[in-house]
Write a protein that holds these residues in place. Sequence first.
Motif, PDB file in Angstrom:
ATOM      1  N   THR A  66       0.846  -1.189   0.000  1.00 21.95           N
ATOM      2  CA  THR A  66       0.000   0.000   0.000  1.00 21.95           C
ATOM      3  C   THR A  66       0.879   1.236   0.000  1.00 21.95           C
ATOM      4  O   THR A  66       2.023   1.200   0.418  1.00 21.95           O
ATOM      5  CB  THR A  66      -0.949   0.002   1.221  1.00 21.95           C
ATOM      6  N   ASN A  67       0.326   2.325  -0.470  1.00 22.16           N
ATOM      7  CA  ASN A  67       1.013   3.601  -0.456  1.00 22.16           C
ATOM      8  C   ASN A  67       0.681   4.276   0.873  1.00 22.16           C
ATOM      9  O   ASN A  67      -0.471   4.631   1.115  1.00 22.16           O
ATOM     10  CB  ASN A  67       0.543   4.453  -1.646  1.00 22.16           C
ATOM     11  N   LEU A  68       1.662   4.459   1.721  1.00 19.36           N
ATOM     12  CA  LEU A  68       1.419   5.030   3.042  1.00 19.36           C
ATOM     13  C   LEU A  68       1.032   6.508   2.979  1.00 19.36           C
ATOM     14  O   LEU A  68       0.537   7.050   3.951  1.00 19.36           O
ATOM     15  CB  LEU A  68       2.646   4.830   3.930  1.00 19.36           C
ATOM     16  N   GLN A  69       1.217   7.157   1.831  1.00 23.32           N
ATOM     17  CA  GLN A  69       0.824   8.551   1.675  1.00 23.32           C
ATOM     18  C   GLN A  69      -0.675   8.683   1.428  1.00 23.32           C
ATOM     19  O   GLN A  69      -1.259   9.729   1.630  1.00 23.32           O
ATOM     20  CB  GLN A  69       1.602   9.198   0.523  1.00 23.32           C
ATOM     21  N   ASP A  70      -1.302   7.608   0.968  1.00 20.48           N
ATOM     22  CA  ASP A  70      -2.742   7.608   0.678  1.00 20.48           C
ATOM     23  C   ASP A  70      -3.502   7.551   1.995  1.00 20.48           C
ATOM     24  O   ASP A  70      -3.303   6.663   2.808  1.00 20.48           O
ATOM     25  CB  ASP A  70      -3.085   6.406  -0.196  1.00 20.48           C
TER      26      ASP A  70
END
Length: 86
Positions: A66-70
């Motif tokens: 997963t993209n932790l910025q999302d």
Amino acid sequence: MEKKAGNRGVGRTKGVPNKVTKELKEMILGALDDAGGQAYLAKQAEDNPNAFLTLVGKVLPMTVNTNLQDTTPIKIHIIKAEEMDL
């Protein structure tokens, strides 16, 4: 009297599978092939869905990328076998 270090803690190189584990895996895959391979597994999915889904859960990778910025929330709903209409 001094104790010698010997080979304590040496073991296998990291990432090298245990010989017994490798041989057991080869035997299981050979038995699966003898039983009919993919067609056998498809039949087991219909005849024994609980056992088949247990196998699937153990074989599939347990990592999620997963993209932790999302910041979009993720909702995960775990369905128990008893709740499924099998």
